[in-house]
Enzyme design. Structure first.
Site: not given
Length: 712
Positions: A108, A169, A493
């Site tokens: 990520d 994220h 996600s």
């Protein structure tokens, strides 16, 4: 990027030499060949990245020892209460020692180590199997006994390489998998509760492959090579991008080698929300769609006439008084801007003097109206959208996303008075019916392998509270001055790490199960979504995960690496390519045997994809189930099917006498023509034991993609 044959001596220096030799042969100049090679991998699979001209790439592809040559692409990121919602409370039964030994690799944007979710209090040293490392960087505080590894890659963009998360994220997804328990966590008092991952005792290994420009295939390839050698048990990838061929998809290639080493890989299905857009469809991975929970964030607003309403958003601001209310049309600067209109508050269409100090009513969909209005001095925005929203998002000024009926009421009020005013309040939580398939979650049919139903499963992905990075503002906008260690985000996600954690939890009870066995357990025990929309059957796969049920599934649909090779042969890949890629001694596809029926994999779901709307439905599926329940077990087949679809199971009763006994059966699916492109019919097969403890469910779907109408 290229996949080359494996040298006989598995040493990275030999790989470098071999790759240089290949480049030298196709380029012709040794110095240029040296400069052309960007990166080589060889610990877990054999590949390299290089800068090549089209004719050089063509010559490289023509070499018999080269599996595939394809351009590196840029992948996209697939952007508390969730664990309780799927019946996995804090008090759930755990094998604490085994959970502490599980290492989850997360590909990520990196990690923000100062988030409370990554506190290592009470953790012992990393498991002895761990061989990874922790990259040092000026702005990175280093690893600990919770986050035991952190690597960063930037072969595409030559920039300072650090595992620090500047996007938020990666921190969010990592804490969703294995964040430690943090009581009293919230997003500005919204979603307040105990934040935690599904396996809070597990270790994390971070592989930063994504930057603000995206996620390069070169970096992903290098991360797979390292992770497979480092000793991870699971890999979670909340990234995506469509591919036409598995051997031109670096994520599918990396995941194949992970599967061979017994590493479970979960990937996001994508956020396009339309039919035939599902991504990451390789059958050796678990493709994850997103569902919604029974909690929704609504933002109240009041009009000057006393009418109170609410829309959807994550609004942390509270306006203490009423402000003048104006429409986008009324605020127009009357310039003619191509492909833009003032009603939607598009950039460059509004007058700053008319907007300043006011709340503006804008047309949707929600795009960047909030940022544009903040730049003009607006204090709030009501965004009208003709699509029902169930997912809340954050904005840089007070915002509420409303429906068309509410818009009409607001217009009526504005036209009824000389001085219309409004006030937008802070968001609040309300209860809604759930689970539901998120509107943004990508659907099938699978356009790469038409015999495999994808996504495989769904998990909570809507309005998920998890850790965040203080290096990124809440919305990611430079106009936003809010920074915190928790945020609420939505997307596949967010769903993917839920499945990764559920798989890790299952593995703590069954450490020797294959990735396919864990996948089967999660799919066959999933909670079926009861949605009247038939098309949703191509979005939720087997249903929503139920982690605690997956620990005791009763029966398993297992798949071994040879089965996947047989599948690839069936898909048209040559034996030579398979031999080079898989390191298996395969002279030709006939050596891997046959598996009759409609498809060639012992998959937990069954899918029929037609091309002609006038063709009758006819397919046979051969399956084998393995008993992992009581020694003496009897299962009876129960079928539920849509009208026009007939399902026959032979035998309809399975009698097991011992643990790990395998019994085969055949499923025949017939039916009338679907009649039109885009049509879908579905059914389910459920094996129920004599005491109804185990209910092993497989979805059965028949469809004809709308795309076939164009092709025909």
């Amino acid at each position: 990027m290229g996949n080359a044959e494996k040298p006989k001596i598995p040493n990275i220096h030999h790989h470098h030499h071999h790759h240089h030799s290949l480049l030298h042969e196709v380029i012709g100049d040794e110095d240029i060949a040296k400069r052309a090679r960007i990166h080589s991998v060889g610990k877990s699979f054999n590949a390299f990245a290089a800068n090549l001209l089209p004719n050089e790439a063509k010559r490289l592809q023509e070499r018999e020892s080269v599996v595939s040559v394809f351009p590196s692409t840029m992948r996209k990121l697939r952007t508390t209460r969730s664990w309780d919602f799927i019946q996995m409370p804090i008090s759930v039964n755990r094998d604490t020692q085994r959970e502490s030994d599980v290492i989850v690799g997360v590909f990520d944007t990196g990690i923000y180590m100062d988030a409370p979710s990554f506190n290592d209090k009470g953790f012992g040293p990393p498991p002895s199997k761990w061989k990874g490392t922790c990259h040092k960087a000026a702005n990175f505080s280093g690893c600990n006994n919770k986050v035991i590894g952190a690597r960063a890659y930037s072969f595409y963009e030559k920039q300072e390489v650090s595992p620090i998360d500047t996007e938020g994220h990666g921190t969010h997804t990592s804490s969703t998998v294995a964040g430690a328990e943090v009581p009293g966590a919230s997003f500005y008092d919204l979603g307040k509760g105990t934040a935690r991952g599904g396996v809070p005792l597990a270790r994390l290994a971070i592989y930063k492959v994504c930057w603000d420009i995206g996620c390069s295939d070169i970096d992903i390839m290098a991360a797979f090579d390292d992770a497979l050698d480092d000793g991870v048990d699971m890999i979670s990838l909340s990234l995506g991008g469509p591919a036409s061929s598995y051997f031109k998809d670096v994520m599918a290639i990396g995941a194949f080698h992970a599967m061979k080493k017994g590493i479970f890989v979960s990937m996001a299905a994508g956020n396009d929300g339309m039919m035939s857009t599902v991504e990451n469809v390789a059958p050796w991975t678990m493709t994850v769609g997103a569902s919604g929970m029974d909690r929704q964030f609504r933002t109240p607003f009041a009009l000057g006439n006393g009418v109170n309403m609410s829309g959807i958003s994550l609004n942390t601001f509270k306006l203490e008084k009423m402000y003048p209310l104006i429409t986008g049309e009324q605020a127009s600067n009357h310039r003619k801007v191509p492909y833009a209109n003032a009603k939607a508050c598009d950039t460059d269409t509004l007058d700053e003097e008319k907007v300043k100090g006011k709340i503006v009513l804008c047309g949707g969909p929600p795009m960047s109206q909030d940022s544009y209005l903040k730049e003009l001095g607006g204090v709030g925005v009501l965004i009208s959208y003709d699509v029902e929203l169930k997912t809340a998002h954050s904005f840089v000024i007070p915002t509420s996303v409303i429906d068309i009926k509410q818009e009409q009421q607001i217009y009526k009020y504005i036209n009824s008075t000389k001085n219309p005013v409004a006030r937008i309040s802070k968001s609040m939580e309300v209860n809604v019916t759930a689970p539901f398939l998120a509107g943004y979650s990508s659907r099938g049919p699978n356009m790469v392998s038409p015999t495999i139903l994808k996504p495989d499963i769904v998990a909570p992905g809507t309005d998920i509270l998890a850790a965040y990075s203080k290096y990124a503002s809440i919305t990611g906008s430079p106009l936003d001055n809010r920074y915190g260690v928790y945020n609420i985000e939505s997307g596949t996600s967010m769903a993917t790490p839920h499945v990764t954690a559920a798989a890790a939890y299952t593995k703590t009870f069954h450490p020797y199960w294959t990735p396919a066995a864990i996948k089967s357990a999660l799919m066959t025990t999933a909670t079926q979504l009861k949605i009247p929309d038939q098309a949703a059957a191509l979005g939720y796969g087997a249903g929503q995960i139920n982690p605690t049920a997956a620990v005791d599934p009763g029966l398993l649909y297992d798949i071994i690496p040879t089965d996947y090779i047989r599948f690839l042969c069936h898909e048209g890949y040559s034996g030579t390519i398979l031999q080079i890629l898989t390191d298996e001694d395969i002279e030709n596809c006939s050596t891997v045997g046959q598996f009759g029926g409609h498809d060639v994999l012992n998959y937990p779901s069954m899918y029929v994809q037609l091309e002609d709307p006038n063709a009758t439905i006819s397919a046979t599926f051969n399956r084998i189930v393995t008993n992992v329940g009581p020694f003496d077990s009897v299962y009876k087949a129960t079928v539920k099917a849509d009208e026009g679809l007939n399902v026959t199971v032979i035998p309809s009763i399975l009698r097991f006498k011992q643990l790990y006994q395998r019994i085969s059966f055949q499923v025949t699916v017939t039916g009338k023509p679907l009649g039109e492109y885009g049509a879908i019919r579905s059914a389910s097969l459920e094996w129920v034991d004599s005491v109804s403890v185990h209910r092993v469910r497989s979805p059965i779907v028949a469809s004809i993609p709308e795309e076939w109408a164009v092709r025909s």
